[in-house]
Design a protein around this motif. Structure first.
Motif, PDB file in Angstrom:
ATOM      1  N   LYS A  81      -4.010 -18.262 -22.021  1.00 43.58           N
ATOM      2  CA  LYS A  81      -3.754 -17.659 -20.569  1.00 43.58           C
ATOM      3  C   LYS A  81      -5.361 -16.967 -20.555  1.00 43.58           C
ATOM      4  O   LYS A  81      -5.814 -17.265 -19.165  1.00 43.58           O
ATOM      5  CB  LYS A  81      -2.827 -16.471 -20.540  1.00 43.58           C
ATOM      6  N   GLU A  82      -5.995 -16.321 -21.095  1.00 40.17           N
ATOM      7  CA  GLU A  82      -7.233 -15.763 -21.050  1.00 40.17           C
ATOM      8  C   GLU A  82      -8.368 -16.741 -20.960  1.00 40.17           C
ATOM      9  O   GLU A  82      -9.162 -16.987 -20.086  1.00 40.17           O
ATOM     10  CB  GLU A  82      -7.690 -14.621 -22.008  1.00 40.17           C
ATOM     11  N   ALA A  83      -8.142 -18.119 -21.741  1.00 42.59           N
ATOM     12  CA  ALA A  83      -9.044 -18.910 -21.802  1.00 42.59           C
ATOM     13  C   ALA A  83      -8.884 -19.706 -20.339  1.00 42.59           C
ATOM     14  O   ALA A  83      -9.861 -20.168 -19.753  1.00 42.59           O
ATOM     15  CB  ALA A  83      -8.714 -19.981 -22.745  1.00 42.59           C
ATOM     16  N   ALA A  84      -7.813 -19.824 -19.993  1.00 39.29           N
ATOM     17  CA  ALA A  84      -7.487 -20.640 -18.473  1.00 39.29           C
ATOM     18  C   ALA A  84      -8.203 -19.577 -17.392  1.00 39.29           C
ATOM     19  O   ALA A  84      -8.643 -20.304 -16.434  1.00 39.29           O
ATOM     20  CB  ALA A  84      -6.027 -20.797 -17.984  1.00 39.29           C
ATOM     21  N   GLU A  85      -8.275 -18.524 -17.568  1.00 43.94           N
ATOM     22  CA  GLU A  85      -8.833 -17.632 -16.456  1.00 43.94           C
ATOM     23  C   GLU A  85     -10.372 -17.787 -16.765  1.00 43.94           C
ATOM     24  O   GLU A  85     -11.092 -17.351 -15.834  1.00 43.94           O
ATOM     25  CB  GLU A  85      -8.279 -16.255 -16.534  1.00 43.94           C
ATOM     26  N   GLY A  86     -10.922 -17.928 -17.582  1.00 42.69           N
ATOM     27  CA  GLY A  86     -12.360 -18.108 -18.044  1.00 42.69           C
ATOM     28  C   GLY A  86     -12.911 -19.343 -17.866  1.00 42.69           C
ATOM     29  O   GLY A  86     -14.186 -19.376 -18.037  1.00 42.69           O
ATOM     30  N   VAL A  87     -12.477 -20.376 -17.556  1.00 42.31           N
ATOM     31  CA  VAL A  87     -13.071 -21.458 -17.389  1.00 42.31           C
ATOM     32  C   VAL A  87     -12.907 -22.027 -15.899  1.00 42.31           C
ATOM     33  O   VAL A  87     -12.136 -21.364 -15.000  1.00 42.31           O
ATOM     34  CB  VAL A  87     -12.272 -22.915 -18.220  1.00 42.31           C
ATOM     35  N   GLU A  88     -13.759 -22.700 -15.345  1.00 38.87           N
ATOM     36  CA  GLU A  88     -13.985 -23.134 -13.750  1.00 38.87           C
ATOM     37  C   GLU A  88     -13.106 -24.172 -13.622  1.00 38.87           C
ATOM     38  O   GLU A  88     -12.573 -24.556 -12.442  1.00 38.87           O
ATOM     39  CB  GLU A  88     -15.453 -23.176 -13.386  1.00 38.87           C
ATOM     40  N   ARG A  89     -13.211 -25.181 -14.697  1.00 38.94           N
ATOM     41  CA  ARG A  89     -12.635 -26.749 -14.228  1.00 38.94           C
ATOM     42  C   ARG A  89     -11.276 -26.526 -14.158  1.00 38.94           C
ATOM     43  O   ARG A  89     -10.552 -26.051 -14.913  1.00 38.94           O
ATOM     44  CB  ARG A  89     -12.887 -27.633 -15.456  1.00 38.94           C
ATOM     45  N   SER A  90     -10.592 -27.089 -13.029  1.00 34.06           N
ATOM     46  CA  SER A  90      -9.279 -27.075 -12.741  1.00 34.06           C
ATOM     47  C   SER A  90      -8.392 -27.924 -13.622  1.00 34.06           C
ATOM     48  O   SER A  90      -7.165 -27.438 -14.369  1.00 34.06           O
ATOM     49  CB  SER A  90      -9.036 -27.419 -11.449  1.00 34.06           C
ATOM     50  N   ASP A  91      -8.957 -29.125 -14.524  1.00 38.99           N
ATOM     51  CA  ASP A  91      -8.058 -29.257 -15.398  1.00 38.99           C
ATOM     52  C   ASP A  91      -7.969 -28.827 -16.684  1.00 38.99           C
ATOM     53  O   ASP A  91      -6.932 -28.778 -17.314  1.00 38.99           O
ATOM     54  CB  ASP A  91      -8.788 -30.825 -15.751  1.00 38.99           C
TER      55      ASP A  91
END
Length: 177
Positions: free
Chosen positions: A44-54
């Motif tokens: 969940k934190e990694a998802a919030e920390g990346v810009e790419r939507s995929d």
């Protein structure tokens, strides 16, 4: 007829199949619940920390998967009469904190985040392999094996993404001269 030797020899030494004690199975499952909760929070934190939507979508998908796995394991622990874990581990919290620091320092470098997540997935794979090496009851072993297969697939996907990100980084570095 059982002779005295057979009756006093431990079942495992006499050639009989044994399974882990109920408490050992509960402990093993609770360890896997912690692993899944760590993965859930970390993805969940990694998802919030990346810009790419995929990548955001993929990491949120893995977070949901780990929440589902934890729920399945918690149900198994309850069916065994145990008290299931409902939080991650301290080590998992520290690992997630390290990812936050690394992503801040590297400017949310996707390759660095993916590398760190491959390392986290290595840890999850190892926890599941250890669990599978213990003598779990058949129904528990089946659930753990199914989850292990999905975790291994997630690991391989993150590794492939990391490799692609590293290749992109090295090819852009070589063309910038």
């Amino acid at each position: 007829m059982i002779n005295e030797y057979d009756a006093t020899e431990p079942a495992s030494e006499a050639g009989y199949s044994t399974t882990a004690s109920n408490d050992d199975v509960i402990s093993t499952l609770n360890g896997l619940i912690e692993t899944c909760k760590d993965g859930q929070e970390g993805f969940k934190e990694a998802a919030e920390g990346v810009e790419r939507s995929d990548l955001k979508s993929l990491f949120f998908e893995f977070a949901q998967q780990r929440a589902q796995f934890a729920g399945e394991l918690q149900t198994l622990v309850q069916s065994l009469g145990g008290d299931p874990e409902n939080t991650g581990s301290i080590a998992g919290s520290l690992h997630r904190g390290w990812i936050n620091i690394k992503s801040a320092v590297t400017g949310k470098d996707e390759a660095a985040i993916l590398k760190e997540w491959e390392r986290g997935e290595d840890s999850a794979k190892n926890a599941y392999m250890e669990a599978l090496e213990s003598d779990l009851p058949a129904n528990v072993a089946e659930t753990v094996q199914t989850q292990y297969s999905s975790i291994k697939a997630a690991h391989d996907r993150v590794k492939a993404l990391r490799d692609a990100a590293n290749n992109d980084r090295s090819s852009s570095a070589s063309t910038s001269y």
